[in-house]
Design a protein around this motif. Sequence first.
Motif, PDB file in Angstrom:
ATOM      1  N   CYS A  73       0.851  -1.180   0.000  1.00 18.92           N
ATOM      2  CA  CYS A  73       0.000   0.000   0.000  1.00 18.92           C
ATOM      3  C   CYS A  73       0.896   1.242   0.000  1.00 18.92           C
ATOM      4  O   CYS A  73       1.824   1.333   0.802  1.00 18.92           O
ATOM      5  CB  CYS A  73      -0.884  -0.040   1.242  1.00 18.92           C
ATOM      6  SG  CYS A  73      -1.741   1.499   1.583  1.00 18.92           S
TER       7      CYS A  73
ATOM      8  N   CYS B 164      -5.350   0.176   6.092  1.00 19.90           N
ATOM      9  CA  CYS B 164      -5.982   1.482   5.895  1.00 19.90           C
ATOM     10  C   CYS B 164      -7.480   1.324   5.637  1.00 19.90           C
ATOM     11  O   CYS B 164      -8.238   2.286   5.719  1.00 19.90           O
ATOM     12  CB  CYS B 164      -5.408   2.213   4.684  1.00 19.90           C
ATOM     13  SG  CYS B 164      -3.655   2.510   4.738  1.00 19.90           S
TER      14      CYS B 164
ATOM     15  N   CYS C  51       0.465   3.306   3.675  1.00 16.11           N
ATOM     16  CA  CYS C  51       1.005   2.829   4.946  1.00 16.11           C
ATOM     17  C   CYS C  51       2.187   1.890   4.753  1.00 16.11           C
ATOM     18  O   CYS C  51       2.876   1.558   5.708  1.00 16.11           O
ATOM     19  CB  CYS C  51      -0.083   2.141   5.755  1.00 16.11           C
ATOM     20  SG  CYS C  51      -0.634   0.596   5.008  1.00 16.11           S
TER      21      CYS C  51
ATOM     22  N   CYS D  89      -6.060  -2.538   0.924  1.00 14.33           N
ATOM     23  CA  CYS D  89      -5.195  -2.513   2.090  1.00 14.33           C
ATOM     24  C   CYS D  89      -6.084  -2.689   3.317  1.00 14.33           C
ATOM     25  O   CYS D  89      -6.919  -1.846   3.612  1.00 14.33           O
ATOM     26  CB  CYS D  89      -4.450  -1.181   2.149  1.00 14.33           C
ATOM     27  SG  CYS D  89      -3.486  -1.003   3.648  1.00 14.33           S
TER      28      CYS D  89
HETATM   29 ZN   LIG Z   1      -2.438   0.967   3.701  1.00 12.99          ZN
END
Ligand SMILES: [Zn+2]
Length: 472
Positions: free
Chosen positions: A381, A400, A384, A397
């Motif tokens: 991702c 997130c 993050c 993800c």
């Molecule tokens: Zn993420």
Amino acid sequence: MKVTRIAYSMGLNPGKYAALVEQARRLGQVRSEVWQRCGSIGGVGSGLRDRQVRDRWLADGKHVRFCVLANAWKETVRDAMADIAANLEAAKVEVRWAVLRRTSDPVERKRMFTALKTDRWASDPFLARQLRKHWKRGHNRTHDQIVVRADNYNAVVDGRGRLWLTVPGLERRKMVRIPLSTTVTPTGTLRLILRGGRVEVHYQIDASRMRSSQRPCGEATIGVDKGYTEALTDSDGQPHGVHLGELLTAESDRLKERNRRRAKLRSIANNAAQRGNHAKAQRIKANNLGTVKRDRQAARHRARVRTEVFTAVHEVVDKAATVIAEDLTRTFAGRKKLGKNINRRLAAWTKGATAEALKSVSERRGSALVPVNAAYTSQTCHRCGRFGGRSGDRFYCTSCGVVWQADVNAAINILQRAGDPDIALHTPHQRVKQILQDRTDRHRTRLPVQDSSAATAERRANHPNHSALSKK
Ligand SMILES: [Zn+2]
């Protein structure tokens, strides 16, 4: 920077074509001889140059055997030696990787790289062994080309505005006149390639003479991800070359169907031959299993893909002063055998064409092309840094709780790789994975993680889903 231009013959008389084919066939024997003598460790490896080969042949009278004009075989020797040198360079790419794997000592690496570059590897047992391993003995497969030196031809426009190229034939003062389909006079050394009754005149011009060199590049820094449905997706989220997928799918379907039919015809021909009906077998081979139309269609498909890909790259360079892309030098050294899988072969060729387009358009328009290590850029991702999952063209993800468009996510990751302090171009992908995992783990615990194997175990225990990741 040089770019290749091609002019085609138009309405060439079959007799002239046959004479050129014969000349190319004889020059093919010259090439084979050069490969035989110099296409191995003992040949170019020992520093033999084309002039020495020429002098040797002149001394022992070997050149007479080929029955071609002196300029023709001399140029062919030079060209074949250049092919062999390029073949050796390709092997060196592999050996460089072997050096990187063998030692991490910068001094030792430098010493070996220098020895490779200056062709003094023969005295180093490791390098010599690696080169023998990766430099497969090559053979000449070129029997349809004639190289003509710049001072050996001329081009004249006739009264009707048609351009005629005059090149040497098999005998002295018997020139062959080729009508061309263009009015742009070819320059420099020519490579005539004889294909399907038509002469292709390949020559090189300076890229700076081209119009596109005056179109300046943009100002942004942009990451791009290469794809199959679109040629490129940039880190702004914009797709480029959106017809690529249709082109490749259509070609793949067409090839599958055609190969199926050809296989059927081939079996009919074989059966006929077995029953003793050789005339029928011969007829099928000559009329239904030829290669002229097939090769022409393949060339046309490649031209279409190139246009799509170059257009896509130009669109990106319109915006970008710096283009960041996956490094492709590694994946295209012929490491993987693609076998008969049509889709993968088409995709591989297209990826190579995209890499070439990125390089040449960047050079011509003055943008910088920055290659980066793209390992795991499609699996993490961009926000993050954690590993996530793919589902079709979506990337999700779990950390997130966000779904990204997969290509855009990858392009942003590629953009970020350019400034990554830990992941260098040649960092092995296992190491990249470790670095990425350590980062997210550190983030969670707010502590530097020392024992990476413990960290991995902990991560697995916490997130069993994460081990089931799709590979890029
Ligand atoms: Zn993420």
